[in-house]
Write a protein that holds these residues in place. Structure first.
Motif, short mmCIF file in Angstrom:
data_model
loop_
_atom_site.label_atom_id
_atom_site.label_comp_id
_atom_site.label_asym_id
_atom_site.label_seq_id
_atom_site.Cartn_x
_atom_site.Cartn_y
_atom_site.Cartn_z
N PRO A 120 0.85 -1.19 0.00
CA PRO A 120 0.00 0.00 0.00
C PRO A 120 0.88 1.24 0.00
CG PRO A 120 0.07 -0.97 2.19
CD PRO A 120 0.83 -1.91 1.29
N ASP A 121 0.46 2.24 -0.75
CA ASP A 121 1.21 3.50 -0.81
C ASP A 121 0.62 4.43 0.23
OD1 ASP A 121 2.59 5.74 -1.42
OD2 ASP A 121 1.95 5.91 -3.50
N LEU A 122 1.09 4.29 1.45
CA LEU A 122 0.48 4.99 2.58
C LEU A 122 0.70 6.49 2.53
CD1 LEU A 122 1.37 2.43 5.39
CD2 LEU A 122 -0.76 2.64 4.09
N THR A 123 1.72 6.95 1.81
CA THR A 123 1.99 8.39 1.75
C THR A 123 1.01 9.11 0.84
OG1 THR A 123 3.57 8.09 -0.06
CG2 THR A 123 4.44 8.03 2.19
N HIS A 124 0.29 8.37 0.00
CA HIS A 124 -0.67 8.99 -0.91
C HIS A 124 -2.08 8.44 -0.71
CE1 HIS A 124 3.25 9.59 -2.98
NE2 HIS A 124 2.73 10.77 -3.26
N LEU B 93 -2.60 1.81 -3.77
CA LEU B 93 -1.60 0.78 -3.99
C LEU B 93 -0.47 1.31 -4.85
CD1 LEU B 93 -3.98 -2.21 -4.89
CD2 LEU B 93 -2.99 -1.69 -2.64
N PHE B 94 0.73 0.82 -4.61
CA PHE B 94 1.79 1.08 -5.57
C PHE B 94 1.41 0.45 -6.91
CE2 PHE B 94 4.47 1.92 -1.83
CZ PHE B 94 5.17 3.04 -2.28
N HIS B 95 2.04 0.90 -7.97
CA HIS B 95 1.63 0.46 -9.30
C HIS B 95 2.30 -0.83 -9.75
CE1 HIS B 95 -0.66 4.08 -9.84
NE2 HIS B 95 0.40 4.85 -9.63
N LYS C 62 2.35 -4.88 -13.49
CA LYS C 62 1.88 -3.51 -13.35
C LYS C 62 0.37 -3.54 -13.17
CE LYS C 62 5.41 -0.96 -15.95
NZ LYS C 62 5.66 -0.03 -17.08
N VAL C 63 -0.11 -2.71 -12.27
CA VAL C 63 -1.55 -2.60 -12.06
C VAL C 63 -2.14 -1.75 -13.18
CG1 VAL C 63 -3.38 -1.74 -10.56
CG2 VAL C 63 -1.35 -2.85 -9.57
N LYS D 39 12.14 -0.98 -0.45
CA LYS D 39 11.67 -2.26 -0.95
C LYS D 39 11.02 -2.09 -2.33
CE LYS D 39 12.53 -5.14 2.56
NZ LYS D 39 11.49 -5.73 3.40
N GLN D 40 10.26 -1.01 -2.50
CA GLN D 40 9.60 -0.78 -3.78
C GLN D 40 10.63 -0.50 -4.87
OE1 GLN D 40 6.38 -1.35 -3.93
NE2 GLN D 40 6.20 -0.99 -6.13
N ALA D 41 11.67 0.24 -4.53
CA ALA D 41 12.72 0.52 -5.50
C ALA D 41 13.40 -0.76 -5.96
CB ALA D 41 13.75 1.48 -4.91
#
Length: 224
Positions: free
Chosen positions: A62-66, A75-77, A106-107, A188-190
């Protein structure tokens, strides 16, 4: 670790998969991730994944910053689909799983569904190379990676099975270290979105070097 499915290309994978948002969780192709499932919505997700036959679950952060909603965060993409390769019932209502990473995705869009868990239409074609084991591992700077790992272990007073590490192929080594690394969701996402194995190793080395430098110069305990 081989799995009992022959994915010859992205077209062999479903266009719609259930997704399991979990902050800090990093699954990579051919990596193994244990999961302890106890929430009702995710028990239903596992039941459906087994019933549908594909046994795939999309691990995604989850992209908690956005996110405006804590109940349904953005969610991250990019995530990684894992196949259920081990399954057990705990006897107290939980499922104990192991996912084996298949391919990143990719979502394309999150779907409006009646299921208690979230589902996304996804695109695996951008990561077709994920289905080729050990692709690009000759480009990894293994020597530098092991040097940084040695420094990290020494600073944190940790021990590892060096025999296992020395015998591990580059892909397995890089992905296992990335998945076990103690860093936060952005790092981790990077590593997840790295263009190739060489780049993932470089990101892991760079993040670890920054953490080590922080500890050495300020006495800060760093990322744990």
């Amino acid at each position: 670790m081989p799995i009992n499915a022959d994915y010859r290309g992205p077209a062999d994978l479903p266009e719609v998969i259930p997704v399991f948002p979990l902050p800090g969780a990093l699954l990579l192709p051919r990596g193994q991730m244990p999961l302890n499932i106890f929430e009702m919505r995710y028990l239903a997700m596992v039941d459906d994944a087994l019933r549908d036959g594909h046994r795939l679950i999309g691990m995604i952060q989850p992209d908690l910053t956005h996110s405006a909603s804590e109940d349904k965060p953005e969610l991250f993409h990019v995530g990684c689909a894992g196949r259920i390769t081990q399954f057990a019932e705990s006897g107290d209502g939980r499922y104990i799983l192991e996912l084996t990473g298949v391919s990143r995705f990719k979502v394309v869009e999150e779907l409006t569904v009646l299921t208690p868990y979230r589902q996304c239409k996804v695109d695996f074609f951008a990561y077709a190379d994920d289905l080729t084991a050990r692709k690009g591992e000759d480009e990894v700077d293994r020597k530098r990676l092991l040097e940084v790992l040695t420094d990290f272990l020494k600073v944190n007073n940790l021990k590892v099975d060096w025999n296992g590490i020395e015998n591990a192929p580059n892909e397995a080594l890089v992905n296992a270290l990335a998945m076990m690394s103690p860093y936060g969701p952005p790092e981790k996402q990077a590593m997840l979105e790295a263009a190739d194995l060489k780049t993932r190793a470089e990101i892991l080395i760079a993040v670890t070097e920054m953490d080590l430098a922080k500890k050495r110069t300020s006495g800060d305990p760093g990322l744990q």
